[in-house]
Design a protein around this motif. Structure first.
Motif, PDB file in Angstrom:
ATOM      1  N   ILE A 176       3.961  -4.081   9.785  1.00 15.83           N
ATOM      2  CA  ILE A 176       2.783  -4.989  10.180  1.00 15.83           C
ATOM      3  C   ILE A 176       3.053  -5.901   8.943  1.00 15.83           C
ATOM      4  N   ASP A 177       3.255  -7.500   9.212  1.00 11.64           N
ATOM      5  CA  ASP A 177       3.078  -8.339   8.149  1.00 11.64           C
ATOM      6  C   ASP A 177       1.930  -9.000   8.545  1.00 11.64           C
ATOM      7  N   SER A 178       0.985  -8.948   7.437  1.00 10.74           N
ATOM      8  CA  SER A 178      -0.340  -9.468   7.480  1.00 10.74           C
ATOM      9  C   SER A 178      -0.152 -11.095   7.514  1.00 10.74           C
ATOM     10  N   GLN A 179       1.196 -11.636   7.017  1.00  5.97           N
ATOM     11  CA  GLN A 179       1.394 -13.006   6.735  1.00  5.97           C
ATOM     12  C   GLN A 179       0.403 -13.681   5.761  1.00  5.97           C
ATOM     13  N   ASP A 180      -0.162 -12.879   4.985  1.00  2.26           N
ATOM     14  CA  ASP A 180      -1.269 -13.585   3.997  1.00  2.26           C
ATOM     15  C   ASP A 180      -0.360 -14.622   3.130  1.00  2.26           C
ATOM     16  N   TRP A 181       0.933 -14.318   2.918  1.00  5.69           N
ATOM     17  CA  TRP A 181       1.768 -15.310   2.099  1.00  5.69           C
ATOM     18  C   TRP A 181       1.809 -16.710   2.828  1.00  5.69           C
ATOM     19  N   LYS A 182       1.485 -16.742   4.067  1.00  5.34           N
ATOM     20  CA  LYS A 182       1.428 -18.173   4.660  1.00  5.34           C
ATOM     21  C   LYS A 182       0.012 -18.788   4.601  1.00  5.34           C
ATOM     22  N   LEU A 183      -0.773 -18.143   3.846  1.00  6.98           N
ATOM     23  CA  LEU A 183      -2.270 -18.787   4.016  1.00  6.98           C
ATOM     24  C   LEU A 183      -2.754 -19.127   5.255  1.00  6.98           C
ATOM     25  N   PRO A 184      -2.574 -18.294   6.281  1.00  8.13           N
ATOM     26  CA  PRO A 184      -3.074 -18.894   7.594  1.00  8.13           C
ATOM     27  C   PRO A 184      -4.617 -18.637   7.911  1.00  8.13           C
ATOM     28  N   GLY A 185      -5.278 -18.335   6.766  1.00 10.24           N
ATOM     29  CA  GLY A 185      -6.640 -18.179   6.899  1.00 10.24           C
ATOM     30  C   GLY A 185      -7.184 -16.771   7.114  1.00 10.24           C
ATOM     31  N   VAL A 186      -8.460 -16.407   6.833  1.00  8.48           N
ATOM     32  CA  VAL A 186      -8.911 -14.766   6.987  1.00  8.48           C
ATOM     33  C   VAL A 186      -8.963 -14.577   8.260  1.00  8.48           C
ATOM     34  N   GLU A 187      -9.216 -15.081   9.215  1.00  4.85           N
ATOM     35  CA  GLU A 187      -9.319 -14.748  10.710  1.00  4.85           C
ATOM     36  C   GLU A 187      -7.738 -14.359  11.291  1.00  4.85           C
ATOM     37  N   ARG A 188      -7.054 -15.078  10.889  1.00  4.20           N
ATOM     38  CA  ARG A 188      -5.769 -15.016  11.269  1.00  4.20           C
ATOM     39  C   ARG A 188      -4.951 -13.459  10.451  1.00  4.20           C
ATOM     40  N   ILE A 189      -5.276 -13.442   9.387  1.00  4.41           N
ATOM     41  CA  ILE A 189      -4.862 -12.298   8.643  1.00  4.41           C
ATOM     42  C   ILE A 189      -5.515 -10.855   9.141  1.00  4.41           C
ATOM     43  N   LEU A 190      -6.790 -11.049   9.559  1.00  6.37           N
ATOM     44  CA  LEU A 190      -7.464 -10.141  10.090  1.00  6.37           C
ATOM     45  C   LEU A 190      -6.831  -9.681  11.575  1.00  6.37           C
ATOM     46  N   LYS A 191      -6.521 -10.703  12.291  1.00  6.10           N
ATOM     47  CA  LYS A 191      -5.851 -10.600  13.465  1.00  6.10           C
ATOM     48  C   LYS A 191      -4.418  -9.908  13.618  1.00  6.10           C
ATOM     49  N   ASN A 192      -3.758 -10.228  12.523  1.00  2.00           N
ATOM     50  CA  ASN A 192      -2.403  -9.708  12.245  1.00  2.00           C
ATOM     51  C   ASN A 192      -2.408  -8.332  11.976  1.00  2.00           C
ATOM     52  N   THR A 193      -3.379  -7.842  11.134  1.00  2.00           N
ATOM     53  CA  THR A 193      -3.685  -6.548  10.537  1.00  2.00           C
ATOM     54  C   THR A 193      -4.212  -5.685  11.553  1.00  2.00           C
ATOM     55  N   ALA A 194      -5.016  -6.270  12.753  1.00  2.00           N
ATOM     56  CA  ALA A 194      -5.802  -5.393  13.643  1.00  2.00           C
ATOM     57  C   ALA A 194      -4.859  -4.748  14.655  1.00  2.00           C
ATOM     58  N   LYS A 195      -3.739  -5.182  14.387  1.00  2.00           N
ATOM     59  CA  LYS A 195      -2.467  -4.303  15.494  1.00  2.00           C
ATOM     60  C   LYS A 195      -2.203  -2.888  14.867  1.00  2.00           C
ATOM     61  N   ALA A 196      -2.691  -2.550  13.695  1.00  2.00           N
ATOM     62  CA  ALA A 196      -2.358  -1.404  13.133  1.00  2.00           C
ATOM     63  C   ALA A 196      -2.645  -0.359  13.673  1.00  2.00           C
ATOM     64  N   LYS A 197      -1.894   0.678  13.774  1.00  2.00           N
ATOM     65  CA  LYS A 197      -1.910   1.840  14.486  1.00  2.00           C
ATOM     66  C   LYS A 197      -1.256   3.060  13.584  1.00  2.00           C
ATOM     67  N   LYS A 198      -1.685   4.339  14.157  1.00  2.00           N
ATOM     68  CA  LYS A 198      -1.362   5.291  13.219  1.00  2.00           C
ATOM     69  C   LYS A 198      -0.011   5.321  12.701  1.00  2.00           C
ATOM     70  N   GLY A 199       0.433   5.375  11.272  1.00  2.00           N
ATOM     71  CA  GLY A 199       1.700   5.318  11.050  1.00  2.00           C
ATOM     72  C   GLY A 199       2.142   4.124  10.584  1.00  2.00           C
ATOM     73  N   ASP A 200       1.457   2.969  10.592  1.00  2.00           N
ATOM     74  CA  ASP A 200       1.739   1.743  10.290  1.00  2.00           C
ATOM     75  C   ASP A 200       1.992   1.401   8.771  1.00  2.00           C
ATOM     76  N   ILE A 201       2.790   0.566   8.366  1.00  2.00           N
ATOM     77  CA  ILE A 201       2.941   0.185   6.775  1.00  2.00           C
ATOM     78  C   ILE A 201       2.471  -1.452   6.917  1.00  2.00           C
ATOM     79  N   ILE A 202       1.277  -1.697   6.210  1.00  2.00           N
ATOM     80  CA  ILE A 202       0.940  -3.033   6.335  1.00  2.00           C
ATOM     81  C   ILE A 202       1.361  -3.762   4.886  1.00  2.00           C
ATOM     82  N   LEU A 203       2.137  -4.887   5.257  1.00  2.00           N
ATOM     83  CA  LEU A 203       2.513  -5.872   4.170  1.00  2.00           C
ATOM     84  C   LEU A 203       1.445  -6.818   3.743  1.00  2.00           C
TER      85      LEU A 203
END
Length: 249
Positions: A176-203
C-alpha cells in the motif's frame, strides 16, 4: 436451400463472436499475469511485499532533519512499539543522532542504499557499490540494521533482487502506497491507507519533503487500531514464514 445457408451463416457468426470474446478474455488474463510476474524467477530470490499478520508502517528517509524526529515523537506518544525505517547511508552520515533515536525506540532499520539512485538505470557494479557503501556507514557509526533493502525510488528489477541476495539482503517493497510524497492532503492519505488489511506493508516518508505525513500519522494509527489491525515490523513478518514474496513490475 437458400434458407439452409442463411441459418448456418447466422450460426457461424454467433460462433465467431463467442470465439473472439473467449480469446480476448484469455488474452486479458494472460497480460495481467505477465504484468505481475515479469520479474519473477521460479526458484530464485524474490522481493518481499506482504506478510501474513498485522500491518507494517514503513518510513523512507533520504534527506532533511525537520520531519523525522516529530514522526518519532508521534510514534512514541501513540505507544507504537513496532515500525520500520529505511534510511539512506548519506542521510545517516549527516544525521546519526536521529538514526540512533530510531534504534533507541526499538524500531527496525533497513537500507535505502547510499545515494538516491534509480537502480533500474544503473549497472550491476554501481548498485553493488551503493549498497556496500551504505552498509559501511551503518557499521562505522554503530547503527544496527536488518538485512533488508528498499530500492530508493521503488524501481527495481530482477538484477537488484539477485545482487541484494548475493549480499545477504532481502528487497522489501510495499503493498500500500500512502502517496504522502505527492502531498495530496491528509484526507487522501487516510483514504489510501484505509485499504490496509492483515499482512499489508504501508509506504510512508519521513524526509523533509513529506510535509503532510506527521499530521496524518495519528489518524492512520487510530484507524488501524479501530480496525483491530496490530502493528508489526518487516522482520517480524519475515519470521512468520510462508509470507508472500514476488517481484513487482
Amino acid at each position: 436451400m437458400n434458407y439452409f445457408f442463411i441459418l448456418n451463416g447466422k450460426k457461424i457468426k454467433q460462433y465467431l463472436i463467442i470465439f473472439l470474446t473467449a480469446f480476448v478474455t484469455a488474452w486479458f488474463i494472460y497480460i495481467q499475469n505477465i504484468q505481475f510476474s515479469v520479474f519473477s524467477t521460479e526458484d530464485g530470490p524474490k522481493a518481499f511485499y506482504k506478510g501474513k499478520n498485522g500491518v507494517a508502517l514503513t518510513f523512507n528517509i533520504a534527506w532533511g532533519d525537520s520531519k523525522a524526529e516529530p514522526i518519532l515523537d508521534i510514534l512514541k506518544k501513540e505507544n507504537v512499539k513496532s515500525a520500520t525505517f529505511f534510511l539512506s547511508g548519506s542521510w545517516v552520515e549527516n544525521h546519526p543522532h536521529i538514526a540512533e533515536k530510531i534504534v533507541e525506540q526499538g524500531y527496525d532499520i533497513g537500507l535505502l542504499g547510499y545515494e538516491y539512485l534509480d537502480y533500474e538505470e544503473e549497472d550491476n557494479e554501481k548498485i553493488r557499490r551503493d549498497i556496500l557503501r551504505a552498509e559501511e556507514v551503518f557499521k562505522k557509526l554503530g547503527i544496527n540494521h536488518k538485512k533488508m533493502l528498499r530500492a530508493p525510488n521503488g524501481h527495481f528489477d530482477e538484477r537488484l533482487i539477485t545482487i541484494a541476495d548475493q549480499l545477504g539482503y532481502t528487497v522489501v517493497h510495499w503493498s500500500i502506497d500512502s502517496q504522502d510524497w505527492k502531498l495530496p492532503g491528509v484526507e487522501r492519505i487516510l483514504k489510501n491507507t484505509a485499504k490496509a488489511k492483515k499482512g499489508d506493508i504501508i509506504l510512508l516518508h519521513a524526509s523533509d519533503s513529506a510535509t503532510q505525513t506527521a499530521v496524518s500519522l495519528p489518524k492512520i494509527i487510530k484507524m488501524l487500531n479501530d480496525e483491530k489491525l496490530p502493528l508489526t515490523t518487516i522482520s517480524e513478518m519475515m519470521i512468520e514464514g510462508k509470507a508472500n514474496t514476488k517481484e513487482i513490475n
